[in-house]
Enzyme design. Structure first.
Site, short mmCIF file in Angstrom:
data_model
loop_
_atom_site.label_atom_id
_atom_site.label_comp_id
_atom_site.label_asym_id
_atom_site.label_seq_id
_atom_site.Cartn_x
_atom_site.Cartn_y
_atom_site.Cartn_z
N ARG A 32 0.84 -1.21 0.00
CA ARG A 32 0.00 0.00 0.00
C ARG A 32 0.87 1.26 0.00
O ARG A 32 0.59 2.21 -0.74
CB ARG A 32 -0.93 -0.01 1.22
N LYS A 131 -3.39 6.76 0.99
CA LYS A 131 -3.17 7.14 2.40
C LYS A 131 -2.16 8.29 2.44
O LYS A 131 -0.98 8.11 2.75
CB LYS A 131 -2.68 5.93 3.20
N GLU A 164 -16.71 5.01 5.36
CA GLU A 164 -15.87 4.48 6.45
C GLU A 164 -15.93 5.50 7.58
O GLU A 164 -16.74 6.43 7.54
CB GLU A 164 -14.43 4.27 5.95
#
Ligand code: PMP
Length: 274
Positions: A32, A131, A164
């Site tokens: 990621r 992210k 989320e």
């Protein structure tokens, strides 16, 4: 000269747990991190293997067997202004620390969350699957939670789908089945959490429950038998109340089963680093 991330949030990061001296789901975090860096056109100057060595050295230097690693990769030093070419060498920071995000008793009682008024940034503006260090959208939603007297807020897309929470993924249990929103959810998206994937691919199988991705409106979440959140820092935590609506009395039974399985794995001699 200035550090770019301090000015614009121009970088990416990972929060990673260390259990039993092992880096939990290390490969997934590295995958990621490098994908997110690529998506913001940031070339990390060391290899994945070298990044793992950095973490192991940090764990050793800080004498950590149970703890938390924060990896931050920034655009680096450069001049003021937006042009990334003025910051030619990315900076890498590795922090070792302890973390306990929510009060320990919440794991038994479940915790209260609210629904943020502020919607999630649409994918077309800044994809929440990346992210990045730019967390202001999440922080302002978290401030809404804090002002309402709790620690987390559910975030909806601008077209009204449940995405989320500010720092955790969300799961819903209805009639023994588990559902979670897909990575792209209406016009918004969500961070594909490492814990989310571990729950979906490992814990649900081991506990004999099915887990399916599904776009959900808030009504469906409010009508759930159980709701729980996942994250590296939070691990797995039940939600007993959303705004004024009671969800379950304490931690729900399936949430508990998943959480116990999680704890069993991370306290075993076989903490997965894949
Ligand atoms: N969503 C957001 C917005 C997050 O910041 C995080 C990480 N704290 C998560 C979900 C959970 O991801 P992970 O399980 O990889 O920690």
């Amino acid at each position: 000269m200035c550090i770019r991330d301090r000015l614009y949030g121009d970088g990416v990061f990972e929060g990673i747990r260390v259990y039993q001296g092992r880096i939990f789901k290390c490969d997934s975090h590295m995958e990621r991190l490098y994908r997110c860096a690529e998506q913001i056109k940031l070339k990390i100057p060391i290899t994945r293997d070298e990044m793992v060595i950095v973490q192991r050295q940090c764990i050793e230097a800080n004498n950590i067997t149970e703890g938390y690693i924060r990896l931050v990769v920034t655009r680096g030093y450069g001049t003021l202004g937006l042009d990334p070419r003025k910051c030619p060498v990315p900076g890498i920071i590795c922090i070792a620390d302890q973390i306990s995000l929510y009060k320990p008793e919440f794991y038994d009682t479940g915790m209260k969350v609210v629904v943020a008024q502020r919607p999630k940034t649409p994918v077309a503006c800044l994809d929440p699957r990346i992210k990045t260090l730019n967390y202001l959208n999440n922080i302002l939603a978290k401030v809404e939670a804090i002002e309402a007297g709790c620690d987390e807020a559910i975030m909806l897309s601008t077209d009204g789908w449940v995405t989320e929470c500010t720092g955790d993924n969300i799961f819903v249990i209805k009639d023994g089945q588990i559902f979670t929103p897909p990575p792209v959810n209406g016009v918004s998206g969500l961070l594909e959490g490492v814990t989310r994937k571990f729950v979906m691919e490992t814990l649900c199988k081991e506990c004999g429950v099915t887990c399916t991705e599904k776009m959900m409106r808030l009504d469906e979440v409010l009508a759930a038998d159980e709701v729980f959140l996942t994250g590296t820092a939070a691990e797995i935590i039940g939600v007993n109340q959303i705004a004024d609506r009671k969800i379950s009395r304490g931690e729900g039974p399936i949430t508990k089963k998943l959480r116990m399985k999680f704890r069993q794995i991370v306290t075993s001699g076989h903490v997965p680093e894949d």
